[in-house]
Design a protein around this motif. Structure first.
Motif, PDB file in Angstrom:
ATOM      1  N   ALA A   1       0.825  -1.206   0.000  1.00  0.00           N
ATOM      2  CA  ALA A   1       0.000   0.000   0.000  1.00  0.00           C
ATOM      3  C   ALA A   1       0.859   1.255   0.000  1.00  0.00           C
ATOM      4  O   ALA A   1       0.533   2.245  -0.670  1.00  0.00           O
TER       5      ALA A   1
ATOM      6  N   THR B   1       0.864   4.043  -2.958  1.00  0.00           N
ATOM      7  CA  THR B   1       0.603   5.435  -2.570  1.00  0.00           C
ATOM      8  C   THR B   1       1.735   6.338  -3.041  1.00  0.00           C
ATOM      9  O   THR B   1       1.492   7.435  -3.563  1.00  0.00           O
ATOM     10  N   THR B   2       2.969   5.893  -2.869  1.00  0.00           N
ATOM     11  CA  THR B   2       4.128   6.690  -3.303  1.00  0.00           C
ATOM     12  C   THR B   2       4.094   6.926  -4.811  1.00  0.00           C
ATOM     13  O   THR B   2       4.322   8.050  -5.279  1.00  0.00           O
TER      14      THR B   2
ATOM     15  N   THR C   1       1.503   6.930  -6.737  1.00  0.00           N
ATOM     16  CA  THR C   1       0.397   7.821  -7.051  1.00  0.00           C
ATOM     17  C   THR C   1       0.762   9.266  -6.734  1.00  0.00           C
ATOM     18  O   THR C   1       0.487  10.174  -7.531  1.00  0.00           O
ATOM     19  N   LEU C   2       1.388   9.500  -5.594  1.00  0.00           N
ATOM     20  CA  LEU C   2       1.781  10.862  -5.237  1.00  0.00           C
ATOM     21  C   LEU C   2       2.843  11.387  -6.196  1.00  0.00           C
ATOM     22  O   LEU C   2       2.829  12.577  -6.558  1.00  0.00           O
TER      23      LEU C   2
ATOM     24  N   VAL D   1      -7.640  12.965  -1.490  1.00  0.00           N
ATOM     25  CA  VAL D   1      -7.249  11.714  -0.849  1.00  0.00           C
ATOM     26  C   VAL D   1      -8.268  10.606  -1.074  1.00  0.00           C
ATOM     27  O   VAL D   1      -7.901   9.461  -1.357  1.00  0.00           O
TER      28      VAL D   1
ATOM     29  N   LEU E   1      -6.700   7.894  -3.477  1.00  0.00           N
ATOM     30  CA  LEU E   1      -5.909   6.998  -2.630  1.00  0.00           C
ATOM     31  C   LEU E   1      -6.772   6.103  -1.739  1.00  0.00           C
ATOM     32  O   LEU E   1      -6.704   4.887  -1.820  1.00  0.00           O
TER      33      LEU E   1
ATOM     34  N   VAL F   1      -6.293   2.493  -3.279  1.00  0.00           N
ATOM     35  CA  VAL F   1      -5.083   1.748  -2.937  1.00  0.00           C
ATOM     36  C   VAL F   1      -5.375   0.481  -2.125  1.00  0.00           C
ATOM     37  O   VAL F   1      -4.927  -0.615  -2.501  1.00  0.00           O
TER      38      VAL F   1
ATOM     39  N   VAL G   1      -0.956   3.586   3.527  1.00  0.00           N
ATOM     40  CA  VAL G   1      -1.353   4.838   2.875  1.00  0.00           C
ATOM     41  C   VAL G   1      -1.054   6.032   3.772  1.00  0.00           C
ATOM     42  O   VAL G   1      -0.467   7.040   3.341  1.00  0.00           O
TER      43      VAL G   1
ATOM     44  N   LEU H   1       1.420   9.548   3.398  1.00  0.00           N
ATOM     45  CA  LEU H   1       0.800  10.875   3.418  1.00  0.00           C
ATOM     46  C   LEU H   1       1.351  11.725   4.552  1.00  0.00           C
ATOM     47  O   LEU H   1       1.566  12.930   4.387  1.00  0.00           O
TER      48      LEU H   1
END
Length: 361
Positions: free
Chosen positions: A94, A98-99, A101-102, A113, A117, A121, A327, A331
């Motif tokens: 996850a 997430t990384t 996607t960011l 968010v 995410l 995710v 996640v 963040l």
């Protein structure tokens, strides 16, 4: 540290004795909620079932809505599907997604968010580990089923959910019908609950000190702003609860959000107060520390009731917490609150943001 106050949403009832409402009962105190969850005389409302491959079939086959005689076997199917999933690996997967996607969204300067995410995710990671052929395509299908999963859904949403169930079955590995249904049920039950937990953790904890472990953050967010606010039980016969006579077939609405703030259990019920190592419950389960030293909820005194209790407690608690942690950890490291309003979808038992923006540090 002087932790902040997090007042309950305005529609959270205060703790008190079981109260009659609309021909049923609302149960708000911690001890009373636990008593109902662990008493076999109170059962879940059973879903009737329907044609194979439809939403009604799914609801009638998963352990979540099963009668007491069918529940243990169906629950065992879900537990078996989760048995080989390592929570540490789920968290890492996850975090990686997430990384990525960011990184892709960095030039935009801000991230929504929930849609980008929280709702994507955990489901994509879990679908891949449960063997679905196209995990990314499974996400919108699971979301469509979750939108109609509870009674009273709009007929148009049910039609979409019927199609989505068929899509998920086509993606799933070959298995007997009950096993396939309970595998899909794991994804559906993770959809809103995990997204809501991530949203609450971001809303309340993005600016928290780095020394606060993400597991402790999630545990206290589960108590103060739970994504699952309530659940229902039905009395199978005349019972007595906390001095109240409960009639047969009476419906009881168990308010997790109220019970989690019961002053008999939490002396400062509205204050964010994560447990430290000295507050571990040594009389409970043995310590379950992850690779990063995060204490499991089992060691916290009076843990939140959000995952339930008794024989129908959520079998995927550790997995959901791991997915949310992956996640939220990323963040917390890379983003800060955007200061925009947080909006919630109207729902009688769930509290899940519809939108929640953050910006990059």
């Amino acid at each position: 540290m002087n932790w902040p106050m997090i007042p309950p949403p305005p529609d959270t009832p205060p703790c008190g004795p079981p109260a009659p409402v609309d021909g049923g009962w609302v149960v708000t105190r911690h001890a009373d909620v636990v008593a109902v969850l662990t008493d076999p005389r109170y059962v879940v409302p059973v879903a009737p079932g329907g044609p194979p491959g439809t939403l009604a079939w799914l609801r009638g086959t998963v352990s979540r809505f099963s009668a007491p005689d069918r529940h243990p076997g169906r629950r065992a199917l879900g537990v078996a599907a989760l048995r080989d999933l390592d929570p540490d690996e789920l968290r890492d997967a996850a975090a990686r997604l997430t990384t990525r996607t960011l990184d892709r969204l960095a030039t935009a300067g801000r991230v929504e968010v929930m849609g980008q995410l929280a709702r994507r995710v955990p489901l994509e990671v879990l679908a891949a580990r449960l063997g679905l052929a196209d995990p990314a395509a499974a996400v919108p299908a699971v979301t469509a089923v979750a939108a109609a999963y509870h009674p009273g859904a709009d007929p148009a949403a049910v039609t979409l959910a019927d199609r989505a169930v068929a899509t998920l079955l086509a993606m799933s590995p070959p298995a007997p019908a009950e096993a396939a249904a309970n595998r899909i049920g794991l994804l559906v039950q993770a959809a809103d609950a995990t997204a809501g937990l991530i949203g609450a953790a971001v809303r309340h904890g993005l600016a928290a000190p780095a020394a606060l472990g993400t597991a402790d953050l999630l545990a206290e967010v589960l108590r103060l702003d739970p994504p699952v606010r309530a659940t229902r039980r039905v009395a199978t016969g005349p019972t007595r609860l906390a001095g109240r006579d409960i009639g047969p077939d009476a419906t009881l609405l168990l308010r997790f959000d109220s019970a989690n703030r019961d002053p008999a259990v939490h002396p400062h019920p509205d204050r964010f107060h994560p447990a430290g190592p000295d507050q571990a419950d040594h009389a409970g389960c043995p310590a379950d520390a992850g690779r990063n030293g995060h204490l499991a909820l089992a060691r916290r005194p009076a843990p939140a009731l959000t995952f339930g209790a008794g024989p129908r407690g959520c079998p995927g608690e550790r997995h959901a917490l791991a997915l949310a942690a992956g996640v939220v950890e990323v963040l917390r490291a890379r983003c800060r609150p955007a200061g925009t309003p947080v909006r919630y979808a109207p729902h009688p038992t769930l509290r899940v943001p519809t939108s929640l923006e953050v910006t990059f540090r």
